[in-house]
Scaffold this active site. Structure first.
Site, PDB file in Angstrom:
ATOM      1  N   PHE A  36      20.304  45.439  20.485  1.00  0.00           N
ATOM      2  CA  PHE A  36      21.489  45.957  19.798  1.00  0.00           C
ATOM      3  C   PHE A  36      21.152  47.077  18.824  1.00  0.00           C
ATOM      4  CE2 PHE A  36      24.426  41.960  20.043  1.00  0.00           C
ATOM      5  CZ  PHE A  36      24.552  42.172  21.397  1.00  0.00           C
ATOM      6  N   ILE A 106      20.727  35.565  25.029  1.00  0.00           N
ATOM      7  CA  ILE A 106      21.744  34.863  25.805  1.00  0.00           C
ATOM      8  C   ILE A 106      21.578  35.170  27.297  1.00  0.00           C
ATOM      9  CG2 ILE A 106      23.411  34.706  23.926  1.00  0.00           C
ATOM     10  CD1 ILE A 106      24.683  37.290  24.860  1.00  0.00           C
ATOM     11  N   ASP A 107      20.438  35.785  27.642  1.00  0.00           N
ATOM     12  CA  ASP A 107      20.258  36.288  29.014  1.00  0.00           C
ATOM     13  C   ASP A 107      19.652  35.276  29.974  1.00  0.00           C
ATOM     14  OD1 ASP A 107      17.536  36.230  28.246  1.00  0.00           O
ATOM     15  OD2 ASP A 107      17.568  38.332  27.670  1.00  0.00           O
ATOM     16  N   HIS A 122      22.135  31.003  20.716  1.00  0.00           N
ATOM     17  CA  HIS A 122      23.363  31.798  20.826  1.00  0.00           C
ATOM     18  C   HIS A 122      24.050  31.612  22.178  1.00  0.00           C
ATOM     19  CE1 HIS A 122      22.086  34.755  17.390  1.00  0.00           C
ATOM     20  NE2 HIS A 122      22.352  33.544  16.973  1.00  0.00           N
ATOM     21  N   CYS A 157      43.199  24.943  36.083  1.00  0.00           N
ATOM     22  CA  CYS A 157      44.334  24.712  35.184  1.00  0.00           C
ATOM     23  C   CYS A 157      44.970  26.003  34.656  1.00  0.00           C
ATOM     24  CB  CYS A 157      43.890  23.852  33.996  1.00  0.00           C
ATOM     25  SG  CYS A 157      42.881  24.759  32.815  1.00  0.00           S
ATOM     26  N   SER A 194      14.051  41.604  14.895  1.00  0.00           N
ATOM     27  CA  SER A 194      13.969  42.279  13.595  1.00  0.00           C
ATOM     28  C   SER A 194      14.126  41.277  12.453  1.00  0.00           C
ATOM     29  CB  SER A 194      15.059  43.349  13.502  1.00  0.00           C
ATOM     30  OG  SER A 194      16.332  42.751  13.673  1.00  0.00           O
TER      31      SER A 194
END
Ligand code: NAD
Length: 252
Positions: A36, A106-107, A122, A157, A194
């Site tokens: 990021f 999250i990969d 996460h 649903c 970081s």
């Protein structure tokens, strides 16, 4: 690669009985997923505040259409394979050199590489949950990509799906296990973070308050460089871990 830093890391790992690894987005850039905060990162392109304002649980509830438009454009990762660094960490776990990985990523790449004890605090970007109370259906990326509408819905649903990732404003997964694992380690090795994102950075800080043996492998500075017993500044975590692992294997 500075050999004195590698020597020191090998020395610390060789005598440690409980080494835990913490990973951040930097370990997955070599697999092709940008971080990021780096040059190609979304925070640089759009600004951190804008991202936080949308990738946020309140924003998801208020306007799922806006959330999903943004999420589809910037957060659906291309299909990638684990990097050398992911594979070596899995091998180190098999050999008993490391006990667990706590990751902000999250990969799903640690799990794909074969690591078994992984706390993905996460969440997992390859899972999507139905948000309708009591439904609990789970879907994968292919299902969401094939949904004709921007906002994907449950085929059982009709409820709106949410990525199984921790949005701003939500609690992390495995809070207690991740904290205990980190604070209870004898050596902690941070790779590609970081150390600015809490609460994980707080767990590492807590560890570094009581113990000396914090190792940091990262390109550029981190918030806890001053507390590290050894800092290896490199943009190639795969080669660094390969050298460390080979030296440890030879030493046995
Ligand atoms: P960060 O972006 O704050 O820090 C990443 C660090 O890795 C930076 O200091 C960067 O210089 C370093 N880095 C980049 N490439 C590297 C390389 N090849 N070798 C060594 N270091 C390298 O990342 P963070 O601290 O993990 O936090 C960002 C947040 O974004 C996390 O919450 C995470 O969930 C999420 N995120 C996840 C992914 C992913 O799952 N792959 C990707 C981007 C962001």
């Amino acid at each position: 690669m500075p050999s004195s830093a590698i020597d020191r890391i090998v020395e610390l790992l060789a005598r440690s009985r409980n080494t835990v690894v913490v990973t951040g987005a930097g370990i997955s850039t070599e697999a092709g997923i940008p971080d990021f905060r780096g040059e190609n990162g979304i925070y640089r392109k759009l600004g951190e505040q804008k991202v936080m304002n949308i990738i946020n649980i309140e924003a998801f509830r208020r306007n799922p259409g806006l959330f999903w438009e943004f999420y589809r454009k910037y957060f659906m990762f291309p299909p990638v394979e684990p990097s050398k660094a992911h594979r070596i960490l899995a091998d180190m776990e098999k050999r008993g050199t490391i006990k667990a990985v706590v990751t902000q990523n999250i990969d799903n790449l640690h799990q794909k590489a074969g690591s078994r004890r992984v706390y993905a605090i996460h969440g997992n970007a390859d899972r999507f949950l139905c948000t309708r109370s009591g439904c609990r259906q789970v879907y994968n990326t292919a299902y969401v990509e094939n949904c004709p509408e921007v906002v994907p819905t449950c085929e059982e649903c009709g409820g709106i799906l949410k990525p199984d990732v921790v949005l701003f404003g939500e609690h992390i997964h495995h809070y207690l296990d991740a904290r205990d694992c980190i604070v209870g380690a004898t050596v902690l090795m941070v790779i590609g973070s970081s150390l600015t994102v809490y609460p994980l950075a707080g767990f590492v800080k807590e560890f570094s308050t009581f113990y000396q043996d914090l190792i940091i492998i990262n390109k550029g500075r981190t918030e806890l460089d001053h507390a590290a017993a050894v800092k290896l500044d490199t943009g190639n975590t795969g080669d660094a871990l390969e050298e460390i692992n080979n030296r440890l294997v030879q030493a046995i």
